[in-house]
Scaffold this active site. Structure first.
Site, PDB file in Angstrom:
ATOM      1  N   CYS A   1     -24.680 -58.181  77.098  1.00 41.12           N
ATOM      2  CA  CYS A   1     -24.832 -57.373  77.916  1.00 41.12           C
ATOM      3  C   CYS A   1     -24.310 -57.063  79.741  1.00 41.12           C
ATOM      4  O   CYS A   1     -24.372 -56.161  80.112  1.00 41.12           O
ATOM      5  CB  CYS A   1     -26.618 -57.042  77.408  1.00 41.12           C
ATOM      6  SG  CYS A   1     -27.106 -58.700  77.615  1.00 41.12           S
TER       7      CYS A   1
ATOM      8  N   GLN B   1     -32.370 -58.793  84.913  1.00 38.74           N
ATOM      9  CA  GLN B   1     -32.205 -58.564  83.325  1.00 38.74           C
ATOM     10  C   GLN B   1     -33.621 -58.526  82.658  1.00 38.74           C
ATOM     11  O   GLN B   1     -34.568 -58.906  82.963  1.00 38.74           O
ATOM     12  CB  GLN B   1     -31.400 -59.897  82.932  1.00 38.74           C
ATOM     13  CG  GLN B   1     -30.111 -60.374  83.327  1.00 38.74           C
ATOM     14  CD  GLN B   1     -29.510 -60.492  82.250  1.00 38.74           C
ATOM     15  OE1 GLN B   1     -28.406 -61.412  82.953  1.00 38.74           O
ATOM     16  NE2 GLN B   1     -29.598 -60.927  81.701  1.00 38.74           N
TER      17      GLN B   1
ATOM     18  N   HIS C   1     -30.785 -53.524  83.054  1.00 37.05           N
ATOM     19  CA  HIS C   1     -30.112 -54.489  83.506  1.00 37.05           C
ATOM     20  C   HIS C   1     -29.779 -53.637  84.752  1.00 37.05           C
ATOM     21  O   HIS C   1     -29.023 -52.839  84.842  1.00 37.05           O
ATOM     22  CB  HIS C   1     -29.268 -55.243  82.910  1.00 37.05           C
ATOM     23  CG  HIS C   1     -28.866 -56.062  81.728  1.00 37.05           C
ATOM     24  ND1 HIS C   1     -30.957 -55.865  80.889  1.00 37.05           N
ATOM     25  CD2 HIS C   1     -28.752 -57.538  80.754  1.00 37.05           C
ATOM     26  CE1 HIS C   1     -30.902 -56.947  80.599  1.00 37.05           C
ATOM     27  NE2 HIS C   1     -29.815 -57.447  79.673  1.00 37.05           N
TER      28      HIS C   1
HETATM   29  N1  LIG Z   1     -30.741 -56.866  73.282  1.00 36.92           N
HETATM   30  C1  LIG Z   1     -29.679 -56.861  74.060  1.00 36.92           C
HETATM   31  O1  LIG Z   1     -29.622 -56.364  75.261  1.00 36.92           O
HETATM   32  C2  LIG Z   1     -28.006 -57.446  72.917  1.00 36.92           C
HETATM   33  C3  LIG Z   1     -27.362 -56.822  74.008  1.00 36.92           C
HETATM   34  C4  LIG Z   1     -25.902 -57.910  73.891  1.00 36.92           C
HETATM   35  C5  LIG Z   1     -25.862 -58.935  71.959  1.00 36.92           C
HETATM   36  N2  LIG Z   1     -27.577 -58.676  71.600  1.00 36.92           N
HETATM   37  C6  LIG Z   1     -27.582 -59.483  71.205  1.00 36.92           C
HETATM   38  O2  LIG Z   1     -28.166 -58.961  69.671  1.00 36.92           O
HETATM   39  C7  LIG Z   1     -28.598 -59.625  68.874  1.00 36.92           C
HETATM   40  C8  LIG Z   1     -30.642 -58.636  68.524  1.00 36.92           C
HETATM   41  O3  LIG Z   1     -30.321 -58.907  69.858  1.00 36.92           O
HETATM   42  P1  LIG Z   1     -32.078 -58.051  69.252  1.00 36.92           P
HETATM   43  O4  LIG Z   1     -32.296 -57.537  70.531  1.00 36.92           O
HETATM   44  O5  LIG Z   1     -32.404 -56.790  68.726  1.00 36.92           O
HETATM   45  O6  LIG Z   1     -33.138 -58.835  68.844  1.00 36.92           O
HETATM   46  P2  LIG Z   1     -34.178 -58.633  67.884  1.00 36.92           P
HETATM   47  O7  LIG Z   1     -35.010 -57.705  68.693  1.00 36.92           O
HETATM   48  O8  LIG Z   1     -35.652 -59.468  68.119  1.00 36.92           O
HETATM   49  O9  LIG Z   1     -33.984 -57.979  66.031  1.00 36.92           O
HETATM   50  C9  LIG Z   1     -33.782 -59.270  65.990  1.00 36.92           C
HETATM   51  C10 LIG Z   1     -32.993 -58.531  64.191  1.00 36.92           C
HETATM   52  O10 LIG Z   1     -32.214 -59.710  63.842  1.00 36.92           O
HETATM   53  C11 LIG Z   1     -32.742 -59.757  62.270  1.00 36.92           C
HETATM   54  N3  LIG Z   1     -33.214 -61.139  61.892  1.00 36.92           N
HETATM   55  C12 LIG Z   1     -33.403 -62.394  62.283  1.00 36.92           C
HETATM   56  N4  LIG Z   1     -32.823 -63.453  61.487  1.00 36.92           N
HETATM   57  C13 LIG Z   1     -31.715 -62.876  60.722  1.00 36.92           C
HETATM   58  C14 LIG Z   1     -30.766 -63.353  59.284  1.00 36.92           C
HETATM   59  N5  LIG Z   1     -31.528 -64.935  59.170  1.00 36.92           N
HETATM   60  N6  LIG Z   1     -31.508 -62.444  58.140  1.00 36.92           N
HETATM   61  C15 LIG Z   1     -31.400 -61.024  58.657  1.00 36.92           C
HETATM   62  N7  LIG Z   1     -31.658 -60.453  60.316  1.00 36.92           N
HETATM   63  C16 LIG Z   1     -31.722 -61.113  60.699  1.00 36.92           C
HETATM   64  C17 LIG Z   1     -34.117 -59.746  62.491  1.00 36.92           C
HETATM   65  O11 LIG Z   1     -34.647 -58.909  61.000  1.00 36.92           O
HETATM   66  P3  LIG Z   1     -36.782 -59.342  61.183  1.00 36.92           P
HETATM   67  O12 LIG Z   1     -37.458 -58.090  61.507  1.00 36.92           O
HETATM   68  O13 LIG Z   1     -36.379 -59.330  59.249  1.00 36.92           O
HETATM   69  O14 LIG Z   1     -36.930 -60.975  61.343  1.00 36.92           O
HETATM   70  C18 LIG Z   1     -34.496 -58.095  63.350  1.00 36.92           C
HETATM   71  O15 LIG Z   1     -33.732 -56.894  62.684  1.00 36.92           O
HETATM   72  C19 LIG Z   1     -28.827 -61.174  68.861  1.00 36.92           C
HETATM   73  O16 LIG Z   1     -27.959 -62.031  69.005  1.00 36.92           O
HETATM   74  C20 LIG Z   1     -29.069 -60.918  71.250  1.00 36.92           C
HETATM   75  O17 LIG Z   1     -27.719 -62.025  71.593  1.00 36.92           O
HETATM   76  C21 LIG Z   1     -28.626 -58.257  72.351  1.00 36.92           C
END
Ligand SMILES: NC(=O)c1ccc[n+]([C@@H]2O[C@H](COP(=O)([O-])OP(=O)(O)OC[C@H]3O[C@@H](n4cnc5c(N)ncnc54)[C@H](OP(=O)(O)O)[C@@H]3O)[C@@H](O)[C@H]2O)c1
Length: 344
Positions: free
Chosen positions: A130, A157, A242
Site C-alpha cells: 500500500c 501508516q 496512509h
Molecule cells: N489493508 C491494506 O492496506 C493492504 C494493502 C495492500 C495489500 N494488502 C494485502 O491484502 C491482503 C488482505 O488484507 P486485509 O487487510 O483485507 O486483511 P483482513 O482484513 O485480515 O482479511 C483477510 C481476508 O483473508 C481471508 N483469509 C485468510 N486466510 C484465508 C485462507 N487460508 N483461505 C481463504 N481466505 C482466507 C479472511 O477470511 P476469513 O474471514 O474467513 O478468515 C479475510 O476475508 C493481505 O495479503 C495484505 O497484506 C492489504
C-alpha cells in the site's frame, strides 16, 4: 460480455473494498463469487444491491472463473495463487508472495502498464504494498521530468493496513485507555492507541524492517532501480489512510512550481497545495473513500542543490490495495489479456 470474477478474502478489509470498487468503476462482471476461509462459509457480503454468501476456498472450482482478486494474506497466496493460475483464470494477488518473482509483473497502471504482457507467464499479476503504490504514483511524473537521484521517505501508516483485527485493536485500546482499563496488545507489538510504532513487519539483519525493504524493492522493480531510496515505516493510530513525508533529490533543477504543474497533469494525482492551515493540504481522514493520491506541501529543500519535499496521502484500502487491483483488471481487459483467458 463481462467476466466471471471471484474475490478471495471477501470478508476482509481489502476484499470488501474490492466488491465496492468493482461496482463503482462498473467493471464488466457477469458473475461474481465471494470466497473466504471455511469459517466464513455463508457469511454475507455486499456487491452493489446484491448480497453474496461466502464460499470456501477449499471447495470452490476456480476453473469456472476468468479473474480472481486474491486478498487473503501471504500464506493463502503462497498456497493458492499459482494453483489457481494454472486452472485458467488470471490472479491479481494483493500479498507480498509474488511481488519480486521475475515471472510475475508488479503493476501500478499509472507507472508501468507495459509490464502487463508478463501476466501471461504465470497468470498472476502482483499488486504492490500500500505505501509503495501511492509513492510511485507521485514519483513517476517527477522522475520522468528530471531523474530522481535519491529519496528519503517516512511513512505514517494507518492500522487498516494490517487487516480488520488491527482496526478492532485500535478501537478496543482507545476505549480501554479511558473507560475499561488497559488492554494488552495482540496484533501490534506495542500499544497503538495514543502511540506510534516505528516497526512494521519484522526486523531484518541490516536493522531495517521487512515493510521498509518492500518499499525500496518494489519501487525499484516498477519505477527505476537507479533511485537510491531509504525508508522509515511508522504505524500511527489512524483507522484508514496512509501519509508519507517524501524528500527528493534530483539530477537537475526542478522548482516547486514546476513540480506542482507536472503533478497537476499526472494521472491519479490530486494536488492540494496552498499556504492555508485549513484548506491547503490533505490529511488521512479526508482521503478516505477517495480514488486519488493527494500531494500537498510541495516545497524546495534548501539543504541540497536540487531538492523538494512533498506530503503524499492516499486511502490505503483503495489505491493501496483494492482500487489498484481493479485498475490492473481494467488494464488487462483493455490489452485483451483477460479476454484471451476468458476465451481459453
Ligand atoms: N489493508 C491494506 O492496506 C493492504 C494493502 C495492500 C495489500 N494488502 C494485502 O491484502 C491482503 C488482505 O488484507 P486485509 O487487510 O483485507 O486483511 P483482513 O482484513 O485480515 O482479511 C483477510 C481476508 O483473508 C481471508 N483469509 C485468510 N486466510 C484465508 C485462507 N487460508 N483461505 C481463504 N481466505 C482466507 C479472511 O477470511 P476469513 O474471514 O474467513 O478468515 C479475510 O476475508 C493481505 O495479503 C495484505 O497484506 C492489504
Amino acid at each position: 460480455m463481462g467476466y466471471r470474477v471471484a474475490v478471495v478474502g471477501a470478508t476482509g478489509n481489502v476484499g470488501r473494498e474490492m466488491m465496492t470498487i468493482l461496482e463503482e468503476l462498473r467493471f464488466p462482471v457477469d458473475e461474481i463469487f465471494a470466497i473466504a476461509s471455511r469459517k466464513s462459509v455463508g457469511v454475507e457480503v455486499n456487491y452493489g444491491e446484491r448480497t453474496l454468501r461466502c464460499r470456501d476456498i477449499e471447495t470452490f472450482d476456480f476453473s469456472a472463473v476468468d479473474l480472481v482478486l486474491m486478498s487473503a494474506g501471504g500464506e493463502a497466496s503462497r498456497a493458492w495463487s499459482e494453483r489457481i493460475g494454472r486452472a485458467g483464470p488470471i490472479v491479481i494477488d494483493n500479498s507480498s508472495a509474488f511481488r519480486m518473482d521475475p515471472d510475475v509483473p508488479l503493476i501500478v497502471p499509472e507507472v508501468n502498464p507495459d509490464a502487463a504482457d508478463l501476466a501471461r507467464r504465470k497468470n498472476i499479476v502482483a499488486n504492490p504494498n500500500c505505501s509503495t503504490a501511492q509513492l510511485v504514483v507521485a514519483l513517476k511524473p517527477l522522475h520522468d521530468a528530471v531523474p530522481i537521484k535519491r529519496a528519503v521517505v517516512s511513512t505514517y501508516q494507518s492500522v487498516s493496513g494490517a487487516g480488520k483485527a488491527a482496526m478492532d485493536e485500535l478501537w478496543d485500546q482507545t476505549k480501554g485507555v479511558f473507560v475499561l482499563g488497559p488492554k494488552d496488545p495482540d496484533v501490534f507489538p506495542k500499544q497503538i492507541a495514543f502511540n506510534l510504532i516505528p516497526c512494521i513487519g519484522d526486523f531484518r539483519d541490516d536493522g531495517y524492517t521487512t515493510e521498509e525493504a518492500k518499499m525500496w524493492k518494489e519501487t525499484h522493480k516498477m519505477l527505476d532501480p537507479a533511485i537510491a531510496l531509504t525508508v522509515t515505516c511508522v504505524r500511527v493510530p489512524v483507522f484508514v489512510g496512509h501519509a508519507e513525508c517524501v524528500n527528493l533529490e534530483f539530477d537537475g533543477p526542478l522548482d516547486a512550481d514546476e513540480a506542482r504543474e507536472i503533478l497537476r497533469e499526472a494521472p491519479g494525482v490530486v494536488v492540494v497545495d496552498k499556504h492555508d492551515a485549513e484548506e491547503g493540504y490533505v490529511t488521512p481522514v479526508e482521503c478516505v473513500g477517495e480514488f486519488g493520491v493527494f500531494v500537498s506541501r510541495i516545497r524546495k529543500d534548501p539543504t541540497v542543490e536540487h531538492g523538494l519535499n512533498l506530503w503524499v496521502v492516499s486511502d490505503n484500502l483503495r489505491k493501496g490495495a483494492a482500487l489498484n487491483a481493479v485498475q490492473i483488471a481494467q488494464l488487462l481487459d483493455e490489452r485483451g489479456i483477460l479476454r484471451e483467458r476468458a476465451a481459453a
